[in-house]
Structure formats: structure tokens, C-alpha cells
Design an enzyme around this catalytic site. Structure first.
Site, PDB file in Angstrom:
ATOM      1  N   LYS A 292       0.862  -1.180   0.000  1.00 29.24           N
ATOM      2  CA  LYS A 292       0.000   0.000   0.000  1.00 29.24           C
ATOM      3  C   LYS A 292       0.891   1.220   0.000  1.00 29.24           C
ATOM      4  O   LYS A 292       2.029   1.159   0.474  1.00 29.24           O
ATOM      5  CB  LYS A 292      -0.884   0.029   1.251  1.00 29.24           C
TER       6      LYS A 292
HETATM    7  N1  GLU Z   1      -7.077  -0.299  -3.577  1.00 23.46           N
HETATM    8  C1  GLU Z   1      -7.786  -1.508  -3.888  1.00 23.46           C
HETATM    9  C2  GLU Z   1      -7.841  -2.428  -2.688  1.00 23.46           C
HETATM   10  O1  GLU Z   1      -7.738  -1.979  -1.565  1.00 23.46           O
HETATM   11  C3  GLU Z   1      -7.242  -2.176  -5.148  1.00 23.46           C
HETATM   12  C4  GLU Z   1      -5.807  -2.589  -5.076  1.00 23.46           C
HETATM   13  C5  GLU Z   1      -5.264  -3.100  -6.419  1.00 23.46           C
HETATM   14  O2  GLU Z   1      -6.014  -3.169  -7.371  1.00 23.46           O
HETATM   15  O3  GLU Z   1      -4.061  -3.389  -6.450  1.00 23.46           O
HETATM   16  O4  GLU Z   1      -8.063  -3.599  -2.802  1.00 23.46           O
END
Ligand code: GLU
Length: 412
Positions: free
Chosen positions: A105
Site C-alpha cells: 500500500k
Molecule cells: N485499492 C484496492 C484495494 O484496496 C485495489 C488494489 C489493487 O487493485 O491493487 O483492494
């Protein structure tokens, strides 16, 4: 750090899961530590010439099952603690859905609504260039999250590509279609939340036709969830944004058209509610699809829904979760309910690697088959081990990462 910090919550969940799985103290050591943490200062030249500094982060929590994967969040509350906890959740989410990824993240502590488009572009490009050494299609693949969208992904892809000297579409997912994005990625998280909702209704023996739902949030996740649920025959009775909730609209698309034209939910003929009143509506399903800490010790007692489907990441505090459990509410946890986004991100990455693009139908079909497999597994472990869906989902996800650790062994 208070007991309610997202990292403490995520660590407490991990501890409980490790105990339930009978894993060792060594496993706790390896699984409770993020593998790479990068904090960067991101300078931004404002349109008026002023220079401001913003804190940026990228956390690669795990790379054991593949390159790390996860979104980039722009929100004033972003900090290291939250970013680590969200990267940890991504790790269990990718393992639960059996995607060949670890978890990551990133984010910047900024309110994107205070940035002009050109400022947002400069901030995104500088952040990308700061984290450039640790990202890449084989290393770590960012995507949109709260406060970012396909525009940000286009700038990230361009910044990375200019530095590489050639186009590298696979460095991020959630890109515009013309730059190598995937059909169906925009609606994917909402489509997945809707599938999870349909399955939870089946488990609870509630007919989907006419079943009622309240959705907290009307953004990338909430809107597409509402559209998908309406097309499945459910009645969306209320949605909300940061300013409050609304009920009594004729259809989700009528409300959306008004929202796009006016940037508010005050469609004539509708009634306003507070966000708390939305959480306490007499509905079959409640979907928190905004930020963390929606269902807490203080809001959980008033929840009347029989099913809660977590569209957001970490919307329920441990105390809130316990209260829902005592009431017999079926909670579909975030790492299962909102995994549609990263599942279609995976498809986008595969398509970019192969330079071969799928039809919208193929995307939808493959999303459904991966998600349904995970839902069935969660249901099965929940029944056989007599645990909640959250515990079951974590046991499967954490168990897979632990198994991969054991098989790879420790170097040196
Ligand atoms: N931000 C989204 C999540 O929390 C998608 C993450 C992604 O597609 O890599 O799952």
C-alpha cells in the site's frame, strides 16, 4: 499508538489467526513484520509558485507469493501506521483470492480536493519518482485507492515509462483503457461487493428480489455497488457522501446524474439523513463503502441490518465487530467483499504482460469464478471450524502466506 490504531487492530487479528491455525512463534515473527517500508518527502510547487512538502509512503508488506500489489491513497489521515495495516490487509486479500501477489500500500497525506489538476499531476509524478526504485511490474504494482483514480495511474505509468525509456503499462493497474487498462476495472470492486452481497443473502435465506440495502459512500466503490445491486433486483434505499446521506431517490442512476451535474446529493424530492441514521436503517444489508471506523462501539448497537458487507477496507472496529457478532449479523469481511478490485487489477497486469486484451464478458466471467471460489472456501471453513467469515477468510489468507514461507525457507 492507541488500541484503536488500524495497525494494532490488524496485528490483533493476525495474532488471533496464527493461534487458531496453530502456527508457531517464528511464523508470528515473519508474518507480523512489513518487509520494506519507504517514507519519502514529496515537494510540490503550487500553481502560485509556493513550495509545500508532503509525507508519502510505500509499504511492501510481503513479496513471498509474488510481487507486492496494492493501491495508493491520497487522504489527510494517511500515515505510516495506516499504510502498514492496509498493506497487511492486501497481503491476506491476495492470498485469499489466490492471486500470485504479496501485499503493498502507498499514499500521500494530502487532501486531493485542495489540489488543482496540474498540482495533482506534479505531486503524483514526484511521488512516483521518489518510490521508483522499488516499484515495477515484477516488483510492486500500485493501483488506485481512496482519493486516486485512473488519471493518477496514467501519470504514474508515464513517469515510470519515461525513466525506463520505453512504455511499461504493467507498472500500475487501474489505468485508462487506451493505455493498457482492462475493461471492467472501474466497476470491478463494486461488482465484487455485489456478488458477495448476493451470496450472503443466499446463505441467510433472503430473496434478493426487493431485498433492501443502505450504502455508506457513493464513490468508486459505493456507486458501482449500487448500480450492480439494483440490476440484480435489490432496492438501494439510501447512500451517503462525506456531507451526509440521502433516501427516497427513484433510482441510483437518477441520483448519480444529479450528483455529476451538481456535486451534491440534494436531488429534489429526496430526504436527507445523517450518516449515523443511514447506518441504523431497517434494511436487509448494510454496506460501509467509505473509510475506516464506520461501525464502532458506538454505532454498532443501532445496526438493524442482518448482513454487513465491507466494501471499504477496515470499516469495522474490533469492538463493533463483536457487537455485530453478538447480534447474529453475518459480516462479509473486507478482504473477501472488496477483492473484486485487485482481482481485475490482476487481469489487467496479465493482459499487459501478454499484450492481449480480453472482452468485458471474459473479465466479468473470470472475476466471478475467482471470487465465487474464495466465497465458497470461506463459507466452508466458517462452517467446519465454527468461526466467523472474517476469521475464516483470515485463516485461509494467512495460512497460504505461512505455507509459502515454509516452502521457500529462510535465506541464508
Ligand atoms: N485499492 C484496492 C484495494 O484496496 C485495489 C488494489 C489493487 O487493485 O491493487 O483492494
Amino acid at each position: 499508538m492507541t488500541m484503536e490504531s488500524p495497525l494494532n487492530t490488524a496485528l490483533a487479528q493476525l495474532r488471533g489467526t496464527i493461534d487458531k491455525l496453530g502456527l508457531s512463534e517464528n511464523d508470528w515473527q515473519t508474518l507480523s513484520t512489513p518487509r520494506r517500508v519507504m517514507q519519502v518527502a514529496v515537494p510540490l510547487r503550487r500553481d502560485n509558485g509556493d513550495v509545500e512538502m508532503y509525507d508519502g509512503y510505500r509499504v511492501q508488506y510481503s513479496t513471498t507469493r509474488g510481487p507486492s500489489k496494492g493501491g495508493v491513497r491520497y487522504h489527510p489521515d494517511v500515515d505510516l501506521d495506516e499504510t502498514i495495516s492496509l498493506a497487511m490487509l492486501m497481503t491476506w486479500k491476495c492470498a485469499l483470492t489466490n492471486l500470485p501477489y504479496g501485499g503493498a500500500k502507498g499514499g500521500i497525506a494530502v487532501d486531493p480536493s485542495t489540489l488543482s489538476a496540474t498540482e495533482n499531476e506534479r505531486l503524483t509524478r514526484r511521488y512516483t519518482s521518489e518510490i521508483l526504485p522499488i516499484i515495477g511490474p515484477e516488483r510492486d504494482i500500485p493501483a488506485p485507492d481512496v482519493g486516486t483514480d485512473e488519471r493518477n495511474m496514467a501519470w504514474m505509468m508515464d513517469t515510470y515509462s519515461v525513466n525506463a525509456g520505453f512504455s511499461v503499462p504493467g507498472v500500475v493497474t487501474g489505468k485508462p483503457i487506451v493505455l493498457g487498462g482492462s475493461l471492467g476495472r472501474t466497476s470491478a470492486t463494486g461488482d465484487g461487493v455485489a456478488i458477495a452481497t448476493r451470496e450472503a443473502l443466499r446463505v441467510r435465506g433472503i430473496d434478493i428480489n426487493g431485498a433492501t440495502v443502505a450504502i455508506q459512500g457513493f464513490g468508486k466503490v459505493g456507486y458501482w455497488t449500487a448500480i450492480a445491486l439494483e440490476s440484480m433486483g435489490m432496492k438501494v434505499v439510501a447512500v451517503s457522501d462525506v456531507h451526509g446521506a440521502v433516501t427516497g431517490f427513484p433510482s441510483v442512476s437518477a441520483l448519480w446524474d444529479h450528483f455529476l451535474a451538481n456535486r451534491n446529493l440534494d436531488l429534489p424530492g429526496t430526504d436527507r439523513l445523517t450518516n449515523e441514521e443511514l447506518l441504523h436503517l431497517e434494511v436487509d444489508v448494510l454496506i460501509p463503502a467509505a473509510l475506516a471506523d464506520a461501525i464502532t462501539e458506538s454505532t454498532a448497537p443501532g445496526v438493524k441490518a442482518k448482513i454487513v458487507v465491507e466494501g471499504a477496507n477496515g470499516p469495522t472496529t474490533p469492538q463493533g465487530d463483536q457487537i455485530l457478532q453478538d447480534k447474529g449479523v453475518l459480516v462479509v469481511p473486507d478482504i473477501l467483499a472488496n477483492s473484486g478490485g485487485v482481482i481485475v487489477s490482476y487481469f489487467e497486469w496479465v493482459q499487459d504482460k501478454q499484450n492481449y486484451f480480453w472482452s468485458a464478458g471474459e473479465v466479468k466471467e473470470n472475476l466471478s469464478s475467482i471470487l465465487m471460489k474464495a466465497i465458497r472456501e470461506v463459507e466452508e471453513v466458517s462452517t467446519s471450524k465454527k468461526v466467523t467469515w472474517r476469521d475464516s477468510a483470515l485463516m485461509i489468507g494467512v495460512g497460504r502466506v505461512a505455507e509459502a514461507h515454509h516452502l521457500r525457507g529462510l535465506y541464508p
